[in-house]
Motif scaffolding. Structure first.
Motif, PDB file in Angstrom:
ATOM      1  N   HIS A  30       0.832  -1.204   0.000  1.00  0.00           N
ATOM      2  CA  HIS A  30       0.000   0.000   0.000  1.00  0.00           C
ATOM      3  C   HIS A  30       0.869   1.257   0.000  1.00  0.00           C
ATOM      4  CE1 HIS A  30       0.765   0.821   4.325  1.00  0.00           C
ATOM      5  NE2 HIS A  30       0.835  -0.496   4.408  1.00  0.00           N
ATOM      6  N   GLN A  31       0.224   2.364  -0.383  1.00  0.00           N
ATOM      7  CA  GLN A  31       0.841   3.697  -0.401  1.00  0.00           C
ATOM      8  C   GLN A  31       2.038   3.787  -1.351  1.00  0.00           C
ATOM      9  OE1 GLN A  31       1.520   4.704   3.755  1.00  0.00           O
ATOM     10  NE2 GLN A  31      -0.596   5.398   3.993  1.00  0.00           N
ATOM     11  N   PHE A  32       1.972   3.083  -2.481  1.00  0.00           N
ATOM     12  CA  PHE A  32       2.975   3.233  -3.533  1.00  0.00           C
ATOM     13  C   PHE A  32       2.509   4.319  -4.506  1.00  0.00           C
ATOM     14  CE2 PHE A  32       3.965  -0.995  -1.970  1.00  0.00           C
ATOM     15  CZ  PHE A  32       5.355  -1.031  -2.022  1.00  0.00           C
ATOM     16  N   ASP A  33       3.454   5.103  -4.983  1.00  0.00           N
ATOM     17  CA  ASP A  33       3.129   6.141  -5.978  1.00  0.00           C
ATOM     18  C   ASP A  33       2.838   5.513  -7.341  1.00  0.00           C
ATOM     19  OD1 ASP A  33       3.709   8.529  -4.295  1.00  0.00           O
ATOM     20  OD2 ASP A  33       5.720   7.649  -4.281  1.00  0.00           O
ATOM     21  N   VAL A  34       3.568   4.441  -7.649  1.00  0.00           N
ATOM     22  CA  VAL A  34       3.403   3.747  -8.930  1.00  0.00           C
ATOM     23  C   VAL A  34       3.379   2.247  -8.674  1.00  0.00           C
ATOM     24  CG1 VAL A  34       4.551   3.143 -11.101  1.00  0.00           C
ATOM     25  CG2 VAL A  34       4.465   5.526 -10.371  1.00  0.00           C
ATOM     26  N   VAL A  35       2.398   1.570  -9.289  1.00  0.00           N
ATOM     27  CA  VAL A  35       2.374   0.106  -9.324  1.00  0.00           C
ATOM     28  C   VAL A  35       2.417  -0.290 -10.799  1.00  0.00           C
ATOM     29  CG1 VAL A  35       1.090  -1.994  -8.799  1.00  0.00           C
ATOM     30  CG2 VAL A  35       1.013  -0.051  -7.210  1.00  0.00           C
ATOM     31  N   GLN A  36       3.346  -1.171 -11.159  1.00  0.00           N
ATOM     32  CA  GLN A  36       3.445  -1.605 -12.561  1.00  0.00           C
ATOM     33  C   GLN A  36       3.343  -3.121 -12.661  1.00  0.00           C
ATOM     34  OE1 GLN A  36       5.853   0.295 -15.827  1.00  0.00           O
ATOM     35  NE2 GLN A  36       7.198  -1.424 -15.371  1.00  0.00           N
ATOM     36  N   LEU A  37       2.410  -3.577 -13.502  1.00  0.00           N
ATOM     37  CA  LEU A  37       2.206  -5.008 -13.751  1.00  0.00           C
ATOM     38  C   LEU A  37       3.057  -5.452 -14.930  1.00  0.00           C
ATOM     39  CD1 LEU A  37      -1.713  -5.074 -13.596  1.00  0.00           C
ATOM     40  CD2 LEU A  37      -0.103  -5.362 -11.686  1.00  0.00           C
ATOM     41  N   ILE A  38       3.716  -6.615 -14.813  1.00  0.00           N
ATOM     42  CA  ILE A  38       4.582  -7.105 -15.887  1.00  0.00           C
ATOM     43  C   ILE A  38       3.788  -7.480 -17.132  1.00  0.00           C
ATOM     44  CG2 ILE A  38       4.601  -9.548 -15.225  1.00  0.00           C
ATOM     45  CD1 ILE A  38       7.740  -7.630 -16.288  1.00  0.00           C
ATOM     46  N   PHE A  74       0.089   0.978 -13.736  1.00  0.00           N
ATOM     47  CA  PHE A  74       0.581   0.931 -15.112  1.00  0.00           C
ATOM     48  C   PHE A  74       0.757  -0.529 -15.522  1.00  0.00           C
ATOM     49  CE2 PHE A  74       1.740   5.092 -13.631  1.00  0.00           C
ATOM     50  CZ  PHE A  74       1.596   5.915 -14.744  1.00  0.00           C
ATOM     51  N   LEU A  75       0.812  -0.743 -16.841  1.00  0.00           N
ATOM     52  CA  LEU A  75       0.919  -2.093 -17.393  1.00  0.00           C
ATOM     53  C   LEU A  75       2.041  -2.129 -18.416  1.00  0.00           C
ATOM     54  CD1 LEU A  75      -0.373  -4.981 -17.907  1.00  0.00           C
ATOM     55  CD2 LEU A  75      -1.727  -3.854 -19.707  1.00  0.00           C
ATOM     56  N   LEU A  76       2.788  -3.248 -18.435  1.00  0.00           N
ATOM     57  CA  LEU A  76       3.772  -3.469 -19.492  1.00  0.00           C
ATOM     58  C   LEU A  76       3.194  -4.390 -20.554  1.00  0.00           C
ATOM     59  CD1 LEU A  76       7.293  -3.977 -17.868  1.00  0.00           C
ATOM     60  CD2 LEU A  76       6.321  -1.942 -18.918  1.00  0.00           C
ATOM     61  N   CYS A  77       3.567  -4.141 -21.792  1.00  0.00           N
ATOM     62  CA  CYS A  77       3.272  -5.049 -22.898  1.00  0.00           C
ATOM     63  C   CYS A  77       4.622  -5.609 -23.344  1.00  0.00           C
ATOM     64  CB  CYS A  77       2.591  -4.292 -24.033  1.00  0.00           C
ATOM     65  SG  CYS A  77       2.182  -5.335 -25.438  1.00  0.00           S
ATOM     66  N   CYS A  78       4.962  -6.799 -22.843  1.00  0.00           N
ATOM     67  CA  CYS A  78       6.278  -7.375 -23.130  1.00  0.00           C
ATOM     68  C   CYS A  78       6.188  -8.882 -23.336  1.00  0.00           C
ATOM     69  CB  CYS A  78       7.262  -7.047 -22.003  1.00  0.00           C
ATOM     70  SG  CYS A  78       6.777  -7.664 -20.390  1.00  0.00           S
ATOM     71  N   GLY A  79       4.987  -9.349 -23.639  1.00  0.00           N
ATOM     72  CA  GLY A  79       4.771 -10.775 -23.852  1.00  0.00           C
ATOM     73  C   GLY A  79       3.336 -10.998 -24.280  1.00  0.00           C
ATOM     74  N   ASP A  80       2.852 -12.215 -24.101  1.00  0.00           N
ATOM     75  CA  ASP A  80       1.482 -12.528 -24.500  1.00  0.00           C
ATOM     76  C   ASP A  80       0.465 -11.694 -23.725  1.00  0.00           C
ATOM     77  OD1 ASP A  80       1.974 -14.886 -26.277  1.00  0.00           O
ATOM     78  OD2 ASP A  80       2.864 -15.662 -24.442  1.00  0.00           O
ATOM     79  N   ASP A  81      -0.540 -11.168 -24.427  1.00  0.00           N
ATOM     80  CA  ASP A  81      -1.690 -10.517 -23.815  1.00  0.00           C
ATOM     81  C   ASP A  81      -2.820 -10.475 -24.851  1.00  0.00           C
ATOM     82  OD1 ASP A  81      -1.175  -8.325 -25.537  1.00  0.00           O
ATOM     83  OD2 ASP A  81      -0.030  -7.264 -24.009  1.00  0.00           O
ATOM     84  N   TYR A  82      -3.934  -9.876 -24.486  1.00  0.00           N
ATOM     85  CA  TYR A  82      -5.102  -9.904 -25.370  1.00  0.00           C
ATOM     86  C   TYR A  82      -4.841  -9.181 -26.694  1.00  0.00           C
ATOM     87  CZ  TYR A  82      -9.650  -8.656 -27.310  1.00  0.00           C
ATOM     88  OH  TYR A  82     -10.710  -8.463 -28.158  1.00  0.00           O
ATOM     89  N   LEU A  83      -4.330  -7.949 -26.634  1.00  0.00           N
ATOM     90  CA  LEU A  83      -4.197  -7.141 -27.844  1.00  0.00           C
ATOM     91  C   LEU A  83      -3.152  -7.691 -28.804  1.00  0.00           C
ATOM     92  CD1 LEU A  83      -4.524  -3.515 -26.420  1.00  0.00           C
ATOM     93  CD2 LEU A  83      -6.156  -4.734 -27.877  1.00  0.00           C
ATOM     94  N   THR A  84      -1.992  -8.129 -28.266  1.00  0.00           N
ATOM     95  CA  THR A  84      -0.957  -8.645 -29.161  1.00  0.00           C
ATOM     96  C   THR A  84      -1.378  -9.984 -29.766  1.00  0.00           C
ATOM     97  OG1 THR A  84       0.221  -9.591 -27.266  1.00  0.00           O
ATOM     98  CG2 THR A  84       0.937  -7.435 -28.030  1.00  0.00           C
ATOM     99  N   THR A  85      -2.000 -10.846 -28.963  1.00  0.00           N
ATOM    100  CA  THR A  85      -2.462 -12.133 -29.492  1.00  0.00           C
ATOM    101  C   THR A  85      -3.509 -11.911 -30.585  1.00  0.00           C
ATOM    102  OG1 THR A  85      -2.043 -13.226 -27.375  1.00  0.00           O
ATOM    103  CG2 THR A  85      -3.538 -14.337 -28.899  1.00  0.00           C
TER     104      THR A  85
END
Length: 380
Positions: free
Chosen positions: A87-95, A122-133
């Protein structure tokens, strides 16, 4: 800033963490270690079921018979247990969109709580996901990680991980994540190209490579050229390793007195990164326009890497062909010719090696990349 990085598959988040910490930020990485790769994390969510031969076997039976994956249920339990601390993070980023490896409906609940107790997601696009697939299936690029499946749909079971992203539950997860994130960042051109028309897309930030922990290794030319081929059995088909295997058979038969071929399978990360230290040439992957993480780290060491180095990548970085890396194509004869060229011209190996090191320093320096992330987060 106080930053939380969620998930790890390639050491991307570890290197980004090191760059951010060098800039004075406080960073926490929570991840599973990604199985046999065993990546480090500040909070490690290790699955007991996955690491037990017996329990893992029982789990596979349940998946096959009842379509129930107890590893996903265990992952949900373990993440829920640590969630009050996050909790209380300024930024959370999902791989990526399945950074927790949890059933989508449970993942949405946990991500809602994670988002509620922190500022920005925030989100990273660096592998399989809905949009790239979806893009790879519908837009028919020259090739992609789904090319083997598109050529032979009997391989569908080998692509379950990728294809799950276009099922209804994961599509729902995708739309939930995109409704709550500040934006999504791509890490190379293979993901930048499918993302360009998305309103949440914040742009391409190249993979960070810690050049202080991965030092160039001077090439030694004695009697033979050493060629390294590291295989991850889980992604072997997606990466086109069979083309390398066939090319190496030909090279070994023609140049057995000039080369040493070293092949490994499923090594933990810390073992893998050392296993090609003596190599001159590293064979990475076929179906890519840009380099993945393993290729970049090998280039940082000064290896000549066969990987994604397509014309789009050359144009993006203003490079000439075969100067920094060798573009690996799904063509055995082509691969053999490129390998022969290097075997018969060891001086060219030295030239490409030096260019690769300079390229990583200029375009992938982990502290410079960390600055780009901070700027992008702040602007969003």
């Amino acid at each position: 800033m106080k930053i939380l990085l969620v998930g790890e598959y390639s050491r991307l988040h570890n290197s980004l963490k090191e760059g951010l910490e060098a800039l004075g930020h406080q960073v926490t990485l929570v991840a599973s270690g990604d199985g046999f790769k065993n990546f480090s994390a500040d909070i490690k969510l290790v699955s007991i079921i996955k690491n037990s031969l017996f329990l893992n076997f029982i789990n596979k039976v349940f998946i096959r018979v009842f379509n129930i994956d107890f590893i996903k249920i265990e992952n949900a339990y373990r993440f829920k247990k640590v969630l009050p601390k996050l909790h209380q993070f300024d930024v959370v980023q999902l791989i990526n969109e399945d950074s927790l490896n949890i059933y989508p409906k449970h993942q949405i609940k946990l991500l809602k709580q994670l988002k509620s107790q922190n500022k920005s997601l925030f989100l990273l696009c660096c592998g399989d996901d809905y949009l790239t697939t979806k893009y790879f299936l519908e837009q028919n690029p020259r090739y992609s990680i789904l090319t083997p499946f598109l050529k032979d749909q009997s391989l569908k079971n080998k692509f379950n991980y990728s294809l799950k992203y276009i099922t209804k539950p994961y599509k729902t997860l995708h739309y939930y994540i995109f409704s709550t994130i500040k934006g999504v960042i791509a890490t190379d051109l293979d993901y930048h190209i499918p993302m360009q028309n998305e309103s949440r897309y914040l742009g391409l930030i190249p993979n960070p490579i810690n050049i202080d922990s991965i030092s160039p290794i001077p090439l030694k030319f004695n009697d033979k050229i050493i060629i390294f081929h590291g295989v991850n059995k889980l992604s072997k088909i997606k990466k086109g390793n069979s083309y390398f295997e066939k090319a190496l058979e030909i090279i070994n038969s023609k140049y057995g007195d000039k080369v040493i071929i070293k092949t490994t399978e499923n090594l933990p990360y810390n073992t893998y990164i050392k296993s090609y230290n003596s190599a001159h040439i590293v064979l990475d992957q076929i179906y890519a326009f840009d380099q993945g993480y393993n290729a970049l780290e090998a280039m940082c060491k000064g290896k000549v890497v066969f990987t994604g180095a397509e014309k789009e990548w050359l144009e993006y970085y203003n490079l000439e062909e075969d100067t920094v890396a060798i573009n690996a194509l799904p063509d055995v004869d082509y691969l053999v010719k490129k390998l022969e060229w290097l075997i018969n011209n060891p001086k060219q190996i030295e030239v490409i090696s030096n260019n690769a090191i300079a390229f990583i320093k200029a375009q992938h320096h982990y502290i410079d990349i960390a600055k780009k992330y901070v700027d992008t987060w702040n602007k969003a």
